[in-house]
Motif scaffolding. Sequence first.
Motif, PDB file in Angstrom:
ATOM      1  N   HIS A 167       0.851  -1.189   0.000  1.00 54.18           N
ATOM      2  CA  HIS A 167       0.000   0.000   0.000  1.00 54.18           C
ATOM      3  C   HIS A 167       0.894   1.249   0.000  1.00 54.18           C
ATOM      4  N   ASP A 183      -0.071   5.356  -0.582  1.00 53.36           N
ATOM      5  CA  ASP A 183      -1.004   6.416  -0.987  1.00 53.36           C
ATOM      6  C   ASP A 183      -0.362   7.278  -2.060  1.00 53.36           C
ATOM      7  N   ASP A 184      -1.167   7.761  -2.959  1.00 52.11           N
ATOM      8  CA  ASP A 184      -0.683   8.672  -3.996  1.00 52.11           C
ATOM      9  C   ASP A 184       0.520   8.076  -4.725  1.00 52.11           C
ATOM     10  N   TYR A 185       0.410   6.811  -5.072  1.00 54.17           N
ATOM     11  CA  TYR A 185       1.493   6.087  -5.725  1.00 54.17           C
ATOM     12  C   TYR A 185       1.848   6.729  -7.069  1.00 54.17           C
ATOM     13  N   GLU A 204       2.891  10.073   2.402  1.00 54.67           N
ATOM     14  CA  GLU A 204       2.239   8.842   2.005  1.00 54.67           C
ATOM     15  C   GLU A 204       2.044   7.903   3.196  1.00 54.67           C
ATOM     16  N   ARG A 239      -2.270   8.791  11.650  1.00 57.25           N
ATOM     17  CA  ARG A 239      -2.628   9.461  10.408  1.00 57.25           C
ATOM     18  C   ARG A 239      -1.689  10.622  10.066  1.00 57.25           C
TER      19      ARG A 239
END
Length: 183
Positions: A18, A20-22, A80, A160
């Motif tokens: 995982h 984010d924003d890969y 990320e 987070r």
Amino acid sequence: MILTGSDIDREVLAGRIHIDDYDRERLEPNSYGFRLAADLLWYEDEIVDCFEAPVAHREAIGTEGVVLLPDRLYLGATMEAMGSSHYAATLYASRSVSTLGIWIQYSAPLGHSGAVFPWTLEIKVAAPVRVYPGMIVGKLAFWSMQGEAVNYAGKYTGSRTTVVSRLSTERATRPELQTAGAP
């Protein structure tokens, strides 16, 4: 064994890693480049007591950046959320950042399997240096595991953003600390 950039790409697309924003542009031969989030904090206490929850000053880094000063520990985060239930990960500074005298990780580079969140960075600088949100500061490498994987379920689960030390939460659950005569 360490995963190659093409392995990381394949595993992200398969849903086994995982990020984010890969962005494929941030793949490297054996890692993935991550960015500095806009959330920065540092401890306000002159003396930090490991048995007490630390008091921290939190600041958002604006587009003009912020100058980090020597002799202060800053906590930042990756933009990320990253991790995997199938691989362990290790976090490193990018060479371009480290040769500016910015250290982003002193002692906790291991990401256990199952730990998927923005990583808190331990930032120190050798001389005053301006940093900006969104700049690439490091790389995350993924490693195959031997044996049965056990997912991380520790005190930072669900993070987070930048997180202060939660060591003080261990005091009540460790008998040797309750009887050690600590205040």
